[in-house]
Structures are given as C-alpha cells and as structure tokens.
Motif scaffolding. Structure first.
Motif, PDB file in Angstrom:
ATOM      1  N   GLN A  85      -5.795   9.791   2.002  1.00  0.00           N
ATOM      2  CA  GLN A  85      -6.495   9.903   3.283  1.00  0.00           C
ATOM      3  C   GLN A  85      -5.620   9.492   4.468  1.00  0.00           C
ATOM      4  O   GLN A  85      -5.898   9.878   5.593  1.00  0.00           O
ATOM      5  N   ASN A  86      -4.585   8.683   4.213  1.00  0.00           N
ATOM      6  CA  ASN A  86      -3.730   8.153   5.281  1.00  0.00           C
ATOM      7  C   ASN A  86      -2.254   8.274   4.902  1.00  0.00           C
ATOM      8  O   ASN A  86      -1.548   7.264   4.794  1.00  0.00           O
ATOM      9  N   PRO A  87      -1.755   9.484   4.679  1.00  0.00           N
ATOM     10  CA  PRO A  87      -0.381   9.635   4.181  1.00  0.00           C
ATOM     11  C   PRO A  87       0.682   9.062   5.126  1.00  0.00           C
ATOM     12  O   PRO A  87       1.753   8.674   4.677  1.00  0.00           O
ATOM     13  N   GLN A  88       0.363   8.970   6.402  1.00  0.00           N
ATOM     14  CA  GLN A  88       1.314   8.426   7.369  1.00  0.00           C
ATOM     15  C   GLN A  88       1.576   6.935   7.139  1.00  0.00           C
ATOM     16  O   GLN A  88       2.553   6.388   7.631  1.00  0.00           O
ATOM     17  N   LEU A  89       0.731   6.270   6.363  1.00  0.00           N
ATOM     18  CA  LEU A  89       0.874   4.832   6.117  1.00  0.00           C
ATOM     19  C   LEU A  89       1.601   4.515   4.814  1.00  0.00           C
ATOM     20  O   LEU A  89       1.807   3.345   4.495  1.00  0.00           O
ATOM     21  N   LEU A  90       2.006   5.524   4.079  1.00  0.00           N
ATOM     22  CA  LEU A  90       2.621   5.318   2.770  1.00  0.00           C
ATOM     23  C   LEU A  90       3.803   4.355   2.842  1.00  0.00           C
ATOM     24  O   LEU A  90       3.849   3.358   2.118  1.00  0.00           O
ATOM     25  N   MET A 124       2.818   0.760   3.751  1.00  0.00           N
ATOM     26  CA  MET A 124       1.980   0.083   2.757  1.00  0.00           C
ATOM     27  C   MET A 124       2.779  -0.472   1.594  1.00  0.00           C
ATOM     28  O   MET A 124       2.401  -1.479   0.996  1.00  0.00           O
ATOM     29  N   GLU A 125       3.879   0.165   1.256  1.00  0.00           N
ATOM     30  CA  GLU A 125       4.645  -0.227   0.075  1.00  0.00           C
ATOM     31  C   GLU A 125       5.040  -1.708   0.070  1.00  0.00           C
ATOM     32  O   GLU A 125       4.794  -2.412  -0.920  1.00  0.00           O
ATOM     33  N   PRO A 126       5.616  -2.257   1.160  1.00  0.00           N
ATOM     34  CA  PRO A 126       5.979  -3.680   1.126  1.00  0.00           C
ATOM     35  C   PRO A 126       4.765  -4.608   0.970  1.00  0.00           C
ATOM     36  O   PRO A 126       4.853  -5.629   0.283  1.00  0.00           O
ATOM     37  N   PHE A 127       3.652  -4.245   1.571  1.00  0.00           N
ATOM     38  CA  PHE A 127       2.439  -5.060   1.449  1.00  0.00           C
ATOM     39  C   PHE A 127       1.960  -5.097   0.007  1.00  0.00           C
ATOM     40  O   PHE A 127       1.638  -6.168  -0.520  1.00  0.00           O
ATOM     41  N   LEU A 128       1.927  -3.950  -0.641  1.00  0.00           N
ATOM     42  CA  LEU A 128       1.454  -3.907  -2.025  1.00  0.00           C
ATOM     43  C   LEU A 128       2.408  -4.636  -2.964  1.00  0.00           C
ATOM     44  O   LEU A 128       1.959  -5.306  -3.903  1.00  0.00           O
ATOM     45  N   CYS A 156       2.656   2.293  -4.348  1.00  0.00           N
ATOM     46  CA  CYS A 156       2.469   3.542  -3.599  1.00  0.00           C
ATOM     47  C   CYS A 156       3.160   4.653  -4.368  1.00  0.00           C
ATOM     48  O   CYS A 156       4.266   4.468  -4.864  1.00  0.00           O
ATOM     49  N   HIS A 157       2.520   5.775  -4.454  1.00  0.00           N
ATOM     50  CA  HIS A 157       3.113   6.951  -5.089  1.00  0.00           C
ATOM     51  C   HIS A 157       3.572   7.895  -4.001  1.00  0.00           C
ATOM     52  O   HIS A 157       2.907   8.045  -2.980  1.00  0.00           O
ATOM     53  N   LYS A 158       4.677   8.521  -4.237  1.00  0.00           N
ATOM     54  CA  LYS A 158       5.205   9.485  -3.282  1.00  0.00           C
ATOM     55  C   LYS A 158       5.533  10.770  -4.026  1.00  0.00           C
ATOM     56  O   LYS A 158       6.144  10.743  -5.093  1.00  0.00           O
ATOM     57  N   GLU A 159       5.109  11.880  -3.450  1.00  0.00           N
ATOM     58  CA  GLU A 159       5.410  13.164  -4.051  1.00  0.00           C
ATOM     59  C   GLU A 159       6.805  13.584  -3.619  1.00  0.00           C
ATOM     60  O   GLU A 159       7.119  13.618  -2.439  1.00  0.00           O
TER      61      GLU A 159
END
Length: 122
Positions: free
Chosen positions: A81-86, A89-93, A107-110
């Motif tokens: 829903q928010n691909p611009q935040l990928l 978000m990674e460092p937070f997770l 985070c998964h990235k295609e």
C-alpha cells in the motif's frame, strides 16, 4: 527530532520512535564520515525514517495490531500500500527485530531483473 515527536500519539508510539531515533539514527548522524560537517540531507535521512516508522505504527494501530504481534504479512501489505516507504522502513524493521520489539520482520523488494520474484532486502 524531539519537536516532531511531540505531536505523535499515542504515547507508546512516541516513546518507541524516540528510542529508535536515539539509539539507531542519532549515532549515524553524529558519526562523521570524514571532516565535513553534517548536511541537510543527513537530517532528512533521519526524518524520513522516523515518519515511515510512524506511518507503519499508525497503520498497525488502525488494525488493532501491536508491533510485538505484527507479522510478515502485515509488513508486506503495508509496503504494498505504501511502496514509497520501502527503503525507509527497512532500518526500522531491522532495529525492532534486533531489539526484540517485534518478531523478525523484513522488507521485500521486487528485483527488476526478475519481475514477480520477491527477494528479501538484507
């Protein structure tokens, strides 16, 4: 950072974001890579990551899901829903996983060379 966090509700989100900023982001800001002073982009880096984390926490709260019980499906749906935040978000997770504030979440990235194949970002 503190001036931004004053407006964050609920309090537990504000405290978590403050801890994240203090222990994960501020050391990066204060650690000089060389003799040059920190730039505006360094502070934007931290601000972007705090806002992405806040968005995720708010999204979880709207679904009555505490961070501690969030699962990979939640992360994947949020990123869809928010691909611009990928990237933000990674460092937070990674931090929430490492500090045991959440389950192991990534985070998964295609990859563009393999459309349709989802790869984790490490």
């Amino acid at each position: 950072m503190n001036s931004y966090l004053v407006g964050v509700t609920p309090t537990d989100h504000r405290l978590l974001l403050h801890e994240y900023g203090t222990w994960r982001l501020l050391p990066r800001i204060h650690r000089p890579r060389d003799s040059r002073s920190q730039t505006y982009s360094t502070f934007q880096y931290a601000k972007t990551r705090i806002k992405a984390a806040e968005s995720f926490l708010t999204w979880l709260a709207q679904r009555d899901t505490p961070l501690a019980t969030a699962n990979q499906t939640d992360v994947d749906e949020f990123i869809t829903q928010n691909p611009q935040l990928l990237g933000a978000m990674e460092p937070f997770l990674r931090w929430t996983t490492r500090t045991r504030k959440s389950r192991e979440l990534i985070c998964h990235k295609e990859r563009s060379d393999q459309l349709g194949v989802v790869r984790p970002i490490m």
